[in-house]
Design a protein around this motif. Sequence first.
Motif, PDB file in Angstrom:
ATOM      1  N   ASN A  41      -6.240   9.784 -12.596  1.00 13.04           N
ATOM      2  CA  ASN A  41      -6.241   8.563 -13.400  1.00 13.04           C
ATOM      3  C   ASN A  41      -6.046   7.306 -12.554  1.00 13.04           C
ATOM      4  OD1 ASN A  41      -3.589   9.195 -12.756  1.00 13.04           O
ATOM      5  ND2 ASN A  41      -2.747   8.353 -14.650  1.00 13.04           N
ATOM      6  N   HIS A  42      -6.047   7.446 -11.226  1.00 11.95           N
ATOM      7  CA  HIS A  42      -5.923   6.299 -10.344  1.00 11.95           C
ATOM      8  C   HIS A  42      -7.264   5.999  -9.687  1.00 11.95           C
ATOM      9  CE1 HIS A  42      -1.639   7.214 -10.765  1.00 11.95           C
ATOM     10  NE2 HIS A  42      -1.393   6.016 -10.290  1.00 11.95           N
ATOM     11  N   GLU A  43      -7.469   4.731  -9.391  1.00 12.53           N
ATOM     12  CA  GLU A  43      -8.698   4.290  -8.734  1.00 12.53           C
ATOM     13  C   GLU A  43      -8.350   3.440  -7.521  1.00 12.53           C
ATOM     14  OE1 GLU A  43     -11.807   5.028  -9.244  1.00 12.53           O
ATOM     15  OE2 GLU A  43     -11.477   6.289 -11.010  1.00 12.53           O
ATOM     16  N   ALA A  44      -9.205   3.495  -6.526  1.00 16.60           N
ATOM     17  CA  ALA A  44      -9.017   2.655  -5.337  1.00 16.60           C
ATOM     18  C   ALA A  44      -9.339   1.205  -5.678  1.00 16.60           C
ATOM     19  CB  ALA A  44      -9.929   3.133  -4.209  1.00 16.60           C
ATOM     20  N   LEU A  45      -8.617   0.299  -5.034  1.00 16.59           N
ATOM     21  CA  LEU A  45      -8.936  -1.111  -5.184  1.00 16.59           C
ATOM     22  C   LEU A  45     -10.292  -1.397  -4.545  1.00 16.59           C
ATOM     23  CD1 LEU A  45      -5.534  -2.855  -4.343  1.00 16.59           C
ATOM     24  CD2 LEU A  45      -6.521  -2.419  -6.595  1.00 16.59           C
ATOM     25  N   PRO A  79       6.535   7.509   2.814  1.00 17.87           N
ATOM     26  CA  PRO A  79       7.993   7.425   2.745  1.00 17.87           C
ATOM     27  C   PRO A  79       8.570   7.375   1.345  1.00 17.87           C
ATOM     28  CG  PRO A  79       7.042   5.316   3.406  1.00 17.87           C
ATOM     29  CD  PRO A  79       5.925   6.307   3.415  1.00 17.87           C
ATOM     30  N   ARG A  80       7.760   7.065   0.331  1.00 21.27           N
ATOM     31  CA  ARG A  80       8.219   7.041  -1.063  1.00 21.27           C
ATOM     32  C   ARG A  80       9.416   6.110  -1.249  1.00 21.27           C
ATOM     33  NH1 ARG A  80       4.501   8.363  -4.206  1.00 21.27           N
ATOM     34  NH2 ARG A  80       5.964   8.949  -5.825  1.00 21.27           N
ATOM     35  N   VAL A  81       9.207   4.843  -0.976  1.00 19.94           N
ATOM     36  CA  VAL A  81      10.249   3.827  -1.103  1.00 19.94           C
ATOM     37  C   VAL A  81       9.987   2.990  -2.351  1.00 19.94           C
ATOM     38  CG1 VAL A  81      11.213   1.754  -0.021  1.00 19.94           C
ATOM     39  CG2 VAL A  81      10.683   3.752   1.366  1.00 19.94           C
ATOM     40  N   GLN A  82      11.055   2.609  -3.030  1.00 22.48           N
ATOM     41  CA  GLN A  82      10.921   1.805  -4.233  1.00 22.48           C
ATOM     42  C   GLN A  82      10.143   0.526  -3.943  1.00 22.48           C
ATOM     43  OE1 GLN A  82      12.124   2.916  -7.227  1.00 22.48           O
ATOM     44  NE2 GLN A  82      10.956   1.247  -8.148  1.00 22.48           N
ATOM     45  N   THR A  83       9.134   0.257  -4.769  1.00 24.27           N
ATOM     46  CA  THR A  83       8.226  -0.861  -4.534  1.00 24.27           C
ATOM     47  C   THR A  83       8.247  -1.824  -5.712  1.00 24.27           C
ATOM     48  OG1 THR A  83       6.775   0.515  -3.174  1.00 24.27           O
ATOM     49  CG2 THR A  83       5.814  -1.474  -4.100  1.00 24.27           C
ATOM     50  N   ASP A 137       1.573   1.442  -7.581  1.00 23.35           N
ATOM     51  CA  ASP A 137       2.224   2.352  -6.654  1.00 23.35           C
ATOM     52  C   ASP A 137       1.148   3.173  -5.954  1.00 23.35           C
ATOM     53  OD1 ASP A 137       3.714   4.145  -5.264  1.00 23.35           O
ATOM     54  OD2 ASP A 137       4.818   4.943  -6.973  1.00 23.35           O
ATOM     55  N   PHE A 138       0.928   2.878  -4.670  1.00 23.14           N
ATOM     56  CA  PHE A 138      -0.077   3.589  -3.881  1.00 23.14           C
ATOM     57  C   PHE A 138       0.557   4.575  -2.901  1.00 23.14           C
ATOM     58  CE2 PHE A 138      -2.138  -0.501  -4.945  1.00 23.14           C
ATOM     59  CZ  PHE A 138      -3.259  -0.009  -5.594  1.00 23.14           C
ATOM     60  N   GLY A 186       0.805  -1.215   0.000  1.00 22.17           N
ATOM     61  CA  GLY A 186       0.000   0.000   0.000  1.00 22.17           C
ATOM     62  C   GLY A 186       0.836   1.262   0.000  1.00 22.17           C
ATOM     63  N   THR A 187       0.603   2.148   0.970  1.00 21.80           N
ATOM     64  CA  THR A 187       1.311   3.420   1.024  1.00 21.80           C
ATOM     65  C   THR A 187       2.746   3.299   1.522  1.00 21.80           C
ATOM     66  OG1 THR A 187       0.504   3.867   3.271  1.00 21.80           O
ATOM     67  CG2 THR A 187      -0.848   4.665   1.432  1.00 21.80           C
TER      68      THR A 187
END
Length: 227
Positions: free
Chosen positions: A174-178, A86-90, A80-81, A56-57
């Motif tokens: 342009n993003h949607e919640a799961l 923290p903006r860590v590579q996912t 990428d949510f 998630g975030t």
Amino acid sequence: MAEARQSAKPTLWFRIVDGMMQRRADKLCKRLAPLLDATLGSASSTSMSIIDVGCGTGHNACALRAARPDLGIEQCDVSDFQYAGPRVQTGRIENNRLPYPDAAADAALLLYVLHYCPDPKALLGEIQRVSPRLILIQSAVTQWQGHAVLCCREWIMGRGGFRIAQRLAGIPGNHEALRPARRYTRETLLAELAATGWQVRHHAYAPWPGCGLSRDVLVLEASPSHG
């Protein structure tokens, strides 16, 4: 090892949401701490690693890195949510395939994720490929009113929250919640875990008083005879 990413200067909205999510993650981390100690040891003498599946975030993984710097913590999700945080590579999960080699981790985490999965059995089986242990936290309906409470909570934390955030320019349009694919009772959750070869080593309940819901936490080990 996951690396921090560069991000733009945070807005007031980002700072507010980031603080709320981090406090929630810190509370969850305190609940996970004794389970990690029991599963991996309180102070690992050798390098050990865990994967936060469906991160998630990224706040949960961030809190765990601060609490357990001795562990290598990776994180992955279907998208990428990290709109705040923290903006860590996912790593990217594609077609229920985790972006890691076989036996890549000593344990995996699945925290309030399973009900979003279109094919939970496939994901649970794939986690066994990369880790022999799994710590899972999942909301479970225990009484009839739990379905309604969970539906409202999912809308507030999901589609409703996304729409508000988009109006505040916090999340790109342009993003949607799961959307949740299912709701579990304790019986259906345990049946799904058994069917995919996970053995329960620990199971604790945390009921929401009067809501007909429980936040169940389970420590699981892959059955060597499964498959």
